[in-house]
Write an enzyme that holds these catalytic residues in place. Sequence first.
Site, PDB file in Angstrom:
ATOM      1  CB  SER A 123      -9.640  -9.510   7.258  1.00 32.45           C
ATOM      2  OG  SER A 123      -8.306  -9.436   6.813  1.00 32.45           O
ATOM      3  N   GLY A 137     -10.647  -3.231   7.549  1.00 34.19           N
ATOM      4  CA  GLY A 137     -10.477  -3.146   9.002  1.00 34.19           C
ATOM      5  C   GLY A 137     -11.159  -4.258   9.775  1.00 34.19           C
ATOM      6  CG  HIS A 181     -10.100  -4.266  -2.185  1.00 36.49           C
ATOM      7  ND1 HIS A 181      -8.975  -3.533  -1.917  1.00 36.49           N
ATOM      8  CD2 HIS A 181     -10.038  -4.595  -3.498  1.00 36.49           C
ATOM      9  CE1 HIS A 181      -8.261  -3.410  -3.027  1.00 36.49           C
ATOM     10  NE2 HIS A 181      -8.889  -4.044  -4.010  1.00 36.49           N
ATOM     11  N   GLY A 182     -11.242  -5.935   1.561  1.00 34.03           N
ATOM     12  CA  GLY A 182     -11.879  -5.989   2.881  1.00 34.03           C
ATOM     13  C   GLY A 182     -12.348  -7.387   3.222  1.00 34.03           C
ATOM     14  NE  ARG A 241      -2.703  -3.564   8.818  1.00 33.28           N
ATOM     15  CZ  ARG A 241      -2.978  -2.303   8.530  1.00 33.28           C
ATOM     16  NH1 ARG A 241      -3.718  -1.588   9.350  1.00 33.28           N
ATOM     17  NH2 ARG A 241      -2.539  -1.753   7.426  1.00 33.28           N
ATOM     18  CG  ASP A 288      -3.934  -2.834  -1.450  1.00 35.28           C
ATOM     19  OD1 ASP A 288      -4.889  -3.027  -2.233  1.00 35.28           O
ATOM     20  OD2 ASP A 288      -4.039  -2.917  -0.207  1.00 35.28           O
ATOM     21  CG  HIS A 289      -6.515   0.571  -1.682  1.00 38.90           C
ATOM     22  ND1 HIS A 289      -7.828   0.772  -2.043  1.00 38.90           N
ATOM     23  CD2 HIS A 289      -6.497  -0.554  -0.937  1.00 38.90           C
ATOM     24  CE1 HIS A 289      -8.581  -0.186  -1.518  1.00 38.90           C
ATOM     25  NE2 HIS A 289      -7.791  -1.010  -0.853  1.00 38.90           N
ATOM     26  CB  SER A 295      -0.889   0.004   1.254  1.00 38.40           C
ATOM     27  OG  SER A 295      -0.076   0.220   2.397  1.00 38.40           O
ATOM     28  CG  ASN A 311      -7.154  -7.210  -1.848  1.00 34.50           C
ATOM     29  OD1 ASN A 311      -6.853  -8.048  -2.692  1.00 34.50           O
ATOM     30  ND2 ASN A 311      -7.104  -5.915  -2.088  1.00 34.50           N
TER      31      ASN A 311
HETATM   32  P1  13P Z   1      -8.922  -6.227   5.294  1.00 35.64           P
HETATM   33  O1  13P Z   1      -8.869  -4.975   6.107  1.00 35.64           O
HETATM   34  O2  13P Z   1     -10.272  -6.881   5.416  1.00 35.64           O
HETATM   35  O3  13P Z   1      -7.817  -7.166   5.596  1.00 35.64           O
HETATM   36  O4  13P Z   1      -8.795  -5.806   3.746  1.00 35.64           O
HETATM   37  C1  13P Z   1      -7.527  -5.579   3.180  1.00 35.64           C
HETATM   38  C2  13P Z   1      -7.611  -4.947   1.831  1.00 35.64           C
HETATM   39  O5  13P Z   1      -8.649  -4.860   1.207  1.00 35.64           O
HETATM   40  C3  13P Z   1      -6.355  -4.434   1.276  1.00 35.64           C
HETATM   41  O6  13P Z   1      -6.555  -3.786   0.068  1.00 35.64           O
HETATM   42  O1  G3H Z   2      -6.746  -1.543   2.238  1.00 35.56           O
HETATM   43  C1  G3H Z   2      -5.913  -1.152   3.034  1.00 35.56           C
HETATM   44  C2  G3H Z   2      -4.835  -2.068   3.474  1.00 35.56           C
HETATM   45  O2  G3H Z   2      -5.220  -2.753   4.635  1.00 35.56           O
HETATM   46  C3  G3H Z   2      -3.569  -1.310   3.658  1.00 35.56           C
HETATM   47  O3  G3H Z   2      -3.623  -0.519   4.792  1.00 35.56           O
HETATM   48  O4  G3H Z   2      -3.011   1.746   4.008  1.00 35.56           O
HETATM   49  O5  G3H Z   2      -2.763   1.091   6.425  1.00 35.56           O
HETATM   50  O6  G3H Z   2      -1.220   0.136   4.695  1.00 35.56           O
HETATM   51  P1  G3H Z   2      -2.593   0.698   4.983  1.00 35.56           P
HETATM   52 ZN    ZN Z   3      -8.447  -2.791  -0.049  1.00 32.73          ZN
END
Ligand code: 13P
Ligand code: G3H
Ligand code: ZN
Length: 309
Positions: free
Chosen positions: A214, A181, A211-212, A261, A82-83, A50, A255
């Site tokens: 987790s 998150g 994404h997201g 973490r 990423d992003h 990221s 993702n």
């Molecule tokens: P999580 O916060 O669910 O792990 O998502 C990570 C993510 O989308 C990174 O781009």
């Molecule tokens: O989508 C976000 C990822 O979890 C990366 O997070 O921008 O804090 O590195 P970060």
């Molecule tokens: Zn993401």
Amino acid sequence: MPLVSSKELLLKAYDGNYAVGAFNVNNMEIIQGIIDGASELNAPIILQVSAGARKYARQEYLLHLVKAGLEISDIPISLHLDHGENFEICKACIDGGFTSVMIDGSKFTFEENIRVTKEVVDYAHARGIQVEAELGKLAGVEDNVSVAEKDAIFTDPDQAVEFVEKTKVDSLAIAIGTSHGAYKFKGDPKLDFERLAKIEAKLPGVPLVLHGASSVPQDLVAICNQYGAEIPGAQGVPESMIEEAAKKYKVCKVNIDTDLRLAFTGQIRKYMKEHPADFDPRKYLTPARDAIKQVVIRKIKILGTDGKA
Ligand code: 13P
Ligand code: G3H
Ligand code: ZN
């Protein structure tokens, strides 16, 4: 083995009805833990960086740590931004040796998202690099949100077709109810699988990205909280839903950052609490790295990527 193209990994996943785990990396121990876990199951992986990771570790360090991992492992690995928030950061990663980038124009209007995505696609494709873009807004949606409000946030299937046609993007991140998150849902976890089915039917051959994703495993949260963290009420996407998205739908990239973490931090907290006299970083980073490996092993089995290297 050199880095492999993300396109190759995602198209194989598309045809094989599984998803490749895309894990966020920030330091050596995280990179090692992920590669060790994937190597044990002979699984391809995407390592993603990221803007925050680039700022923390610096792009060159992460690139070279990943290259070290490639030298001592046999699994296919791709390196992804990423992003990416603008053209410049995407260009810096493409020029620096990444194999794919994400341009995240989801905060812009539809037209501006198309414009900036196309700008990145043109630059990337001319250099053989793959691009992921995002349409819709990633946000947790509560049960009482109306259909109209959901439509404003979630990816619209018809817009997705227009977006892919106009940008020629290689893969598309969609919003169907996940969020970043550790606090993803206030009520019961819910994903809009109906919408996912419509999007994939309208976009044959286009790998979709979640994404997201987790799951915020409660055993990992409990270790953190037991050793001093304050993460009450954390909730992720149930593993069964991630498995369904990966194996029954055309979600080809999933993702994961938050779960890494939680695993890493929990073991550091535990070690510190149990060994207050120790101050050798290797002592607490060893169980933290192993916890990353165990999370990755668990994810790969859920995503169906084991043995696909
Ligand atoms: P999580 O916060 O669910 O792990 O998502 C990570 C993510 O989308 C990174 O781009
Ligand atoms: O989508 C976000 C990822 O979890 C990366 O997070 O921008 O804090 O590195 P970060
Ligand atoms: Zn993401």
